[in-house]
Structures are given as C-alpha cells and as structure tokens.
Design a protein around this motif. Structure first.
Motif, short mmCIF file in Angstrom:
data_model
loop_
_atom_site.label_atom_id
_atom_site.label_comp_id
_atom_site.label_asym_id
_atom_site.label_seq_id
_atom_site.Cartn_x
_atom_site.Cartn_y
_atom_site.Cartn_z
N UNK A 1 23.07 33.52 39.48
CA UNK A 1 24.43 34.06 39.67
C UNK A 1 25.42 33.60 38.60
N UNK A 2 25.16 32.47 37.94
CA UNK A 2 26.08 32.06 36.87
C UNK A 2 26.08 33.08 35.74
N UNK A 3 24.91 33.48 35.22
CA UNK A 3 24.91 34.54 34.20
C UNK A 3 25.53 35.85 34.70
N UNK A 4 25.31 36.17 35.98
CA UNK A 4 25.89 37.40 36.52
C UNK A 4 27.41 37.35 36.49
N UNK A 5 27.98 36.19 36.85
CA UNK A 5 29.43 36.04 36.83
C UNK A 5 29.97 36.13 35.40
N UNK A 6 29.25 35.53 34.46
CA UNK A 6 29.65 35.60 33.05
C UNK A 6 29.65 37.05 32.58
N UNK A 7 28.62 37.78 32.96
CA UNK A 7 28.50 39.19 32.57
C UNK A 7 29.68 40.00 33.12
N UNK A 8 30.03 39.79 34.38
CA UNK A 8 31.16 40.49 34.98
C UNK A 8 32.45 40.18 34.23
N UNK A 9 32.64 38.92 33.86
CA UNK A 9 33.85 38.53 33.13
C UNK A 9 33.91 39.21 31.78
N UNK A 10 32.82 39.14 31.04
CA UNK A 10 32.83 39.68 29.67
C UNK A 10 32.95 41.20 29.67
N UNK A 11 32.57 41.84 30.77
CA UNK A 11 32.71 43.29 30.88
C UNK A 11 34.07 43.70 31.44
N UNK A 12 34.94 42.70 31.66
CA UNK A 12 36.28 42.99 32.17
C UNK A 12 36.32 43.47 33.60
N UNK A 13 35.35 43.05 34.41
CA UNK A 13 35.25 43.55 35.78
C UNK A 13 35.81 42.59 36.84
N UNK A 14 36.40 41.47 36.41
CA UNK A 14 36.95 40.52 37.37
C UNK A 14 38.47 40.48 37.27
N UNK A 15 39.12 40.49 38.42
CA UNK A 15 40.58 40.36 38.48
C UNK A 15 40.92 39.35 39.57
N UNK A 16 41.73 38.35 39.20
CA UNK A 16 42.14 37.33 40.16
C UNK A 16 43.46 37.75 40.81
N UNK A 17 43.46 37.83 42.14
CA UNK A 17 44.65 38.19 42.90
C UNK A 17 44.88 37.08 43.94
N UNK A 18 45.66 36.07 43.55
CA UNK A 18 45.83 34.92 44.43
C UNK A 18 44.52 34.17 44.58
N UNK A 19 44.05 34.03 45.81
CA UNK A 19 42.77 33.36 46.06
C UNK A 19 41.58 34.32 45.95
N UNK A 20 41.85 35.59 45.83
CA UNK A 20 40.79 36.59 45.87
C UNK A 20 40.41 37.03 44.46
N UNK A 21 39.09 37.06 44.20
CA UNK A 21 38.60 37.62 42.95
C UNK A 21 38.08 39.03 43.26
N UNK A 22 38.72 40.02 42.68
CA UNK A 22 38.34 41.41 42.89
C UNK A 22 37.36 41.84 41.80
N UNK A 23 36.41 42.67 42.20
CA UNK A 23 35.44 43.20 41.24
C UNK A 23 35.77 44.65 40.94
N UNK A 24 36.12 44.89 39.70
CA UNK A 24 36.46 46.24 39.29
C UNK A 24 35.19 47.01 38.97
N UNK A 25 35.21 48.27 39.27
CA UNK A 25 34.11 49.17 38.88
C UNK A 25 34.63 50.03 37.74
N UNK A 26 34.30 49.66 36.53
CA UNK A 26 34.81 50.41 35.34
C UNK A 26 34.10 51.76 35.21
#
Length: 204
Positions: A179-204
């Motif tokens: 899951x660490x590489x998966x999280x890195x991949x989501x970040x580098x693809x611009x698919x993570x957005x932090x909203x307060x305590x919640x991390x939202x996953x964008x579907x580009x």
C-alpha cells in the motif's frame, strides 16, 4: 512531470527497497528517488540507496545544538535535491513543526497498525497484547501529532491465535510493501486531496 522524492530512514530500509522495486518494475512512473537521508550513520538503507545510484546522506543529529538546527539541515538537504514528496520509511524520530510546515500534506508515513489504534512504537505487539482479531497498516500524511495525520490507505490482516509479534509483523510488512507504493502512485497522479481530516481520492 517528474515528482522528486526524498526518503527519511533510520534502519534496514525494507520499505525503501519495496519503493525501489516498484520504480524498477514500472509501477511507479514519472518519479525520481532523489535522496535518501538517515539519522543513523550505519543504517543499511543508505547502502540500499547507493546500490541503486540514489544519493545517500547521513545527517548526524548529535552534531547540532538543537532539534531545530538538525531539522533545518534536513529541510535544506531536501530543498537541495528539489524534493516534492517526503516519505518516512522506518524513520524513528518525530518530525518537528519546521519540517511539517515546509512540506505540509507532502509527507507520508507508513505505520504498522490500523490507526488511530496503536500509535507509536511496536504496533504489532500492542495489537497482540490488546487481543484484537484484525491488525494491519496505515499510510497517512504527517502532521504535528504522533501517527495522527489524515489517513490515505489502510490494509488489514487477520490475527491468528498462535501469532507472535514477529509473525504478525511479517504479515503486516507484506501489506506495507503493497500500500505504500499505491499511496505514492495516487499522490504523483494528482488523485489525493486533503479536506481537513479526510483524504479524498479523485478519479481523474
């Protein structure tokens, strides 16, 4: 666009190796492992970095009069290598507010427990002592607390009746490497957005 990654380590670097392997396999694309920084001179993670031609830097915390001075050196080193994303991969120090402010929502940590349960050291041991039936690991953004930042991904493993700390930790580590590489991949693809305590996953 290439994402430059800096990795902070203190030990053998098995999660670092997993990240390297995912880069080598092509799973992680458009990233550069720019620098590996350790607070421990003989950390094997530094040797792993050198084997793959990654810049390996030891910063001695005892060479500075204060934690702030030590962390200012870390920030300066990260900036020297144009780091966009900081990964804590077995880094055994609590980051101070200076580093966190410099890289807000751009520092990821992997923790061997299902947060918010069992923060701090020895997550698998805490899980066994508490008697939970499900354990696991968490990737989260780092904030000023201890293992308290917004959660990105989690993965579960069942706790067996005959588990020891070592056997449970080993199964959890397998999930960390996934899951660490998966999280890195989501970040580098611009698919993570932090909203307060919640991390939202964008579907580009």
């Amino acid at each position: 666009m290439t994402t430059n990654i800096g990795v902070l380590v203190s030990g053998r670097g098995s999660n670092l190796q997993s990240i390297i392997d995912h880069v080598e396999s092509g799973y992680l694309k458009d990233i550069k492992l720019s620098v590996v920084i350790s607070d421990v001179k003989d950390a094997f993670a530094l040797e792993r970095a050198k084997m793959y031609g990654i810049n390996a830097v030891f910063i001695d915390p005892h060479a500075y009069e204060s934690k702030m001075g030590f962390e200012e050196k870390i920030i300066a080193t990260l900036k020297d290598y144009n780091v966009d994303l900081v990964l804590l991969a077995g880094y055994m120090r609590i980051l101070g507010s200076e580093v966190i402010r410099a890289y807000r929502d751009r520092i990821m940590n992997i923790h061997p427990a299902l947060l918010p349960s069992f923060k701090g050291l020895h997550g698998p041991r805490q899980a066994l002592e508490y008697g939970v039936k499900v354990a696991g690991c968490t990737v989260h953004f780092v904030d000023e607390g201890v293992d308290s930042g917004p959660i990105i991904l989690q993965s579960c493993v069942s706790v067996k009746d005959n588990d020891t700390e070592s056997t449970l930790a080993s199964r959890i580590l397998e999930q960390e490497h996934r899951i660490f590489p998966e999280a890195i991949k989501l970040f580098t693809e611009g698919k993570l957005k932090v909203d307060g305590r919640i991390v939202l996953r964008r579907e580009n």
